[in-house]
Design a protein around this motif. Structure first.
Motif, short mmCIF file in Angstrom:
data_model
loop_
_atom_site.label_atom_id
_atom_site.label_comp_id
_atom_site.label_asym_id
_atom_site.label_seq_id
_atom_site.Cartn_x
_atom_site.Cartn_y
_atom_site.Cartn_z
N UNK A 289 3.65 -3.19 10.17
CA UNK A 289 2.41 -2.63 9.61
C UNK A 289 2.39 -1.10 9.68
N UNK A 290 3.12 -0.55 10.64
CA UNK A 290 3.09 0.90 10.82
C UNK A 290 3.65 1.64 9.63
N UNK B 251 4.09 0.50 6.36
CA UNK B 251 3.75 0.15 4.98
C UNK B 251 2.34 0.60 4.62
N UNK B 252 2.05 0.50 3.32
CA UNK B 252 0.69 0.79 2.85
C UNK B 252 0.05 -0.53 2.46
N UNK B 253 -1.00 -0.92 3.16
CA UNK B 253 -1.68 -2.16 2.82
C UNK B 253 -2.57 -1.94 1.62
N UNK C 22 -9.23 -1.21 3.84
CA UNK C 22 -7.86 -0.71 3.84
C UNK C 22 -7.71 0.49 2.92
N UNK C 23 -8.41 0.43 1.79
CA UNK C 23 -8.30 1.55 0.86
C UNK C 23 -8.85 2.84 1.46
N UNK D 207 -6.41 4.15 3.82
CA UNK D 207 -5.31 4.80 3.11
C UNK D 207 -5.64 6.24 2.74
N UNK E 178 -4.89 8.37 5.62
CA UNK E 178 -3.44 8.60 5.76
C UNK E 178 -2.98 9.69 4.78
N UNK F 60 -4.25 1.05 14.89
CA UNK F 60 -2.82 0.84 14.86
C UNK F 60 -2.25 1.19 13.50
N UNK F 61 -2.99 0.89 12.46
CA UNK F 61 -2.50 1.12 11.10
C UNK F 61 -2.43 2.61 10.75
N UNK F 62 -3.43 3.37 11.19
CA UNK F 62 -3.48 4.76 10.72
C UNK F 62 -2.99 5.83 11.69
N UNK G 159 2.59 2.09 18.90
CA UNK G 159 3.48 0.97 19.24
C UNK G 159 3.51 0.74 20.75
#
Lengths: 290, 324, 263
Positions: free
Chosen positions: B268-269, B271-273, C187-188, C191, C194, C214-216, C235
């Protein structure tokens, strides 16, 4: 565009009976006094040498103990009572908003200090103050009475406004307004108060109703305007000159009814406005299939 | 397997100044004994209104248009309001609405709230001492000490309040418990505890016969539900066993929902969801045909016609022409 | 690389009661961290962890009880407010509470121009607004003339991000910006954050949801009862948490393809 919106609002108004009835009655009373002044050219202070005549074609509401036309008195009286109500109400609301919004927005020491002031005014013995004032100001116009009422009845609005503003100040849009460089005064005037407009209108209507009743009460004990005719003054005259005992109902019943109607219609108006702004208060009948 | 809850083609909504919102437009649902069923949907899909319609808790500005709802042996809409209050709500079915933990009367102690609720249902046939004994037992089962009885709601934490609400709602061992977003205002650790408790109530302790769990968070639903209903714009668009639906989603909306879930996996780190572009339709004037079509990557001409729920085998249903 | 924002021993203690002894609540307890240019730093914590108070302290909406905050080595309370807010802006949790319900949505954008104080012609203003709205994925006619209640939470949050872009700050503090948005739109919005960080903006992302963080994020800070209990790369924190609180937090996150061991 504006017309269709206006029609939309009218349609909405028709759904809410309280609002409709309240505003209709109030408008009728206001129009009655305004048109009356223009159309009914009898001087309420002219003595006609026909004392205590019951209602008849030439004097629709009869004459009083001095022979003055009661209809003229009632028309002028209604207008003046409304004047006092509006002016005192406005004054009370403006002072109340000023103090309440400041206390609510800034909080802390300012809040505590202003609360102290508000509470002091609340406990002021208004009546004693007025008696003392009456001793000094022999000639009281309706404006002075309105001023006195306005300046002593604002605490109610101040408290209500403070509570509302206090709850709004931690809303995110206030933070963002601050962080957009808006000054505190700017925030209160442009962001907070407009948000509470309906609330402020309701405060005004309530203050107005209570001011009219307050003036009536003051006039009834002789502390009202000394040189203007208000409905309260008419009532006082009729009591002092023993109209009830003399059976001259036409002198005190009409003013009494109008005062009651003004107060009731304003309260209905208020209740109706509350229904619009607070959906949970709406009665079932209002919502079916439209 | 016995069907405890049978809702067929329920239709209803509520009046707003802008028009009538058809929040639930022909939804059916079944729950079997000892089952936990999940309703997944995002804001505005009608799931909360669906819950209320199911139990007949409909008062203006909300209205039911048609459909049936049978809970146990009671046909909800054959009963007048007062009968529903007496025989159904709190007795056979309990609804825990969203943010219900804030609905506890702040001026009453928990013990008084409980006694009020029980006495209202059972009348004088149960003394307050008995009611309190039941309450104490239930609170203990939910991991709350009896001291809670003498506290005011404000003294309890979010998790404790939620558990108290569950205790009160399940005191009379209802056939159906509906929990509407019970975990959304809670911290993750309290959420886990609550999910565990709800699971226990149904599966192990038999205090509640069936549970309908409503949530927008499918990972949460995954934890305790047996079957899943996916709701979109007032309609049910997919039904199936929870593992199947999540591992192998059929409806494009379900696929989109699952794709938008952020899992704690190393991949997940980098990629772009992607989410689902656009927004749900206006339910005052819903579009004709499939309501998801405007946002669907696989939309075809046929989608101008509304797809029914198609059975693709083994109690798996999808409302999508791709599976005709 | 010199750190853009430095937070040193920041503490905030609330005292309830006035002119009498009240109870003391330590909302933020000796917090120290740094934020670099182009970095996304997450503050993760549950309710009561002090993360929102920390945000308000950094935004100059609250005064610290002790400790300092430096923006490019200058203590923030010696920077004039307007100047500071041109460089540090925010997006808050509740999109509907972030707009004054009586005004149209474009007002927040127009007010942003007042802050940056540049004199632009009407067409330039329109152009800039169109630019930032497009960046966040909105069409101007879709949102500008509407009132807040007519738009979805996701759309409103994007307008607020567009507002930030107009101001063009160095740092954006995002306090739970996505928790009131549906997962499919969330999610958008993440993004966009990011994208912004790749273009050099620094972001402090505050959330209770570890998955989103965790995603961003580039760096994660875990807060508990006002203090930072663990910090590190995402991580490391997620796959080898060290502090017991962090471990508990990670184990409580519901996973899509795994069940908690209830049965």
């Amino acid at each position: 565009m504006v017309l269709s919106r206006f029609i939309g609002i009218l349609k909405l108004a028709f759904k809410y009976k309280k609002l409709l009835v309240g505003s209709a009655v109030l408008s009728f009373i206001v129009l009655f006094s305004l048109i009356g002044i223009l159309v009914y050219h009898v001087n309420p202070r002219d003595i006609l040498f026909q004392d205590l005549k019951p209602p008849c074609p030439s004097n629709p509401l009869g004459t009083d103990v001095f022979g003055r036309d009661v209809m003229a008195q009632v028309i002028h009286g209604t207008l003046n009572s409304l004047k006092v109500g509006v002016v005192a109400g406005l004054l009370a609301v403006l002072i109340g908003i000023g103090i309440g919004a400041t206390a609510g927005y800034f909080g802390g020491v300012i809040d505590e200090a202003l609360n102290l002031v508000t509470n002091t005014f609340l406990t002021l013995p208004t009546l004693a103050l007025l008696i003392a004032l009456a001793a000094y100001i022999r000639v009281r116009s309706e404006w002075i009475v309105a001023l006195i009422i306005g300046v002593t009845s604002w605490p109610w609005t101040a408290r209500a406004v403070r509570a509302q503003v206090y709850s709004l100040r931690t809303r995110e849009f206030i933070y963002l307004a601050k962080m957009s460089g808006l000054s505190s005064l700017g925030i209160i005037l442009l962001e907070v108060l407009p948000n509470m407009l309906s609330y402020i209108i309701m405060c005004f209507t309530l203050q107005m109703a209570s001011a009219i009743l307050a003036e009536t009460g003051l006039s009834a004990i002789g502390l009202g305007p000394s040189d203007a005719i208000t409905l309260g003054v008419i009532l006082r005259w009729s009591i002092v000159w023993e109209a009830p005992r003399l059976g001259a109902w036409w002198w005190f019943v009409p003013p009494g009814i109008i005062i009651t109607l003004i107060a009731v219609s304003v309260l209905l108006l208020n209740s109706g406005l509350d229904e619009i702004y607070n959906p949970r208060l709406r009665r079932r009948g209002l919502e079916k299939g439209s | 397997m016995k069907k405890v809850v049978n809702v067929v083609n329920l239709r209803g909504g509520y009046e707003t100044p802008l028009g009538f919102v058809r929040a639930v437009d022909g939804c059916s649902l079944e729950v079997y004994e000892r089952e936990i069923v999940g309703i997944a949907g995002e804001s505005g899909c009608g799931k909360s209104t669906f819950a209320r319609l199911m139990i007949g808790y409909v008062k203006p500005p909300a209205y039911v248009i048609n459909g049936t709802s049978i809970i146990g042996d009671i046909n909800v809409y054959s009963l007048p309001w007062e009968e529903r209050r007496r025989r159904l709500w709190g007795v056979k079915v309990s609804l825990i609405p969203q943010y219900s933990m804030n609905a506890l009367n702040p001026t009453k102690k928990i013990r008084d709230i409980i006694v009020d609720v029980v006495r209202e249902r059972k009348g004088k046939s149960i003394s307050s001492r008995e009611a309190l004994a039941m309450a104490k037992a239930r609170l203990e089962e939910l991991g709350l000490s009896e001291e809670v009885l003498n506290m005011y709601p404000i003294e309890l934490s979010g998790g404790m309040k939620q558990r108290t609400v569950i205790a009160i709602s399940t005191l009379l061992n209802p056939l159906l418990l509906i929990a509407d977003e019970p975990t959304s205002a809670l911290d993750v650790s309290t959420q886990k505890l609550l999910l565990f408790l709800l699971y226990e109530l149904v599966k192990r302790r038999g205090i509640v016969e069936t549970l309908i769990f409503i949530s927008h968070d499918i990972a949460t639903l995954r934890q305790i539900c047996d079957r899943l209903y996916i709701m979109y714009a007032g309609r049910i668009v997919e039904v199936g066993g929870i593992e199947e639906v999540l591992k192998n989603p059929l409806h494009p909306y379900t696929k989109g929902l699952i794709r938008a879930v952020i899992s704690l996996q190393p991949e997940v780190r980098g990629i772009t969801l992607r989410g689902i572009p656009g927004s749900p339709p206006d339910l005052i004037n819903p579009p004709k045909g499939c309501r998801f079509a405007p946002r669907c990557p696989s939309a075809k001409d046929k989608c101008k016609e509304e797809p029914p729920l198609i059975n693709v085998g083994g109690r798996r249903l999808v409302a999508c022409w791709l599976y005709d | 690389m010199r750190a853009l924002l430095k937070v040193r021993n920041l503490s905030k203690v609330f005292k309830t009661g006035f002119l009498r002894r009240g109870t003391l609540i330590t909302a933020v307890n000796n917090v120290t961290f740094e934020l670099n240019k182009g970095e996304i730093l997450s503050l993760i914590g549950e309710s009561g962890s002090g993360k929102t108070t920390t945000a308000k302290l950094i935004l100059k909406l609250l005064r610290p009880t002790s400790g300092e905050i430096y923006l490019e080595d200058v203590e923030i309370w010696s920077i004039p407010n307007k100047n500071y807010w041109r460089r540090v802006q925010a997006v808050f949790q509740d999109p509907y509470a972030s707009f004054n319900p009586i005004y149209k949505v474009n007002r927040v954008l127009k007010n942003a121009f007042k802050l940056i104080g540049r004199n632009l012609s009407k067409s330039e203003v329109k152009g800039r607004i169109k630019e930032v709205l497009t960046y966040v994925g909105l069409k101007p006619d879709e949102v500008l003339d509407k009132r807040p209640f007519e738009l979805s939470g996701g759309q409103l949050q994007r307008v607020l991000l567009a507002r930030c872009l107009l101001i063009d700050p160095q740092i954006i503090i995002a306090d739970e910006p996505t928790s009131m948005i549906d997962a499919s739109t969330r999610v958008e919005v993440l993004n966009i954050f990011k994208k912004l960080s790749k273009e050099g903006k620094s972001i402090i992302f505050i959330t209770h949801d570890i998955s989103q963080a965790f995603y961003v994020s580039d760096t994660m800070l875990v807060m508990h009862k006002g203090a930072i209990v663990e910090r590190g790369r995402p991580e490391d924190i997620v796959f080898s948490p060290k502090h017991p609180y962090t471990k508990g937090l990670i184990s409580a996150v519901p996973k899509l393809h795994e069940r908690f061991g209830f049965s």
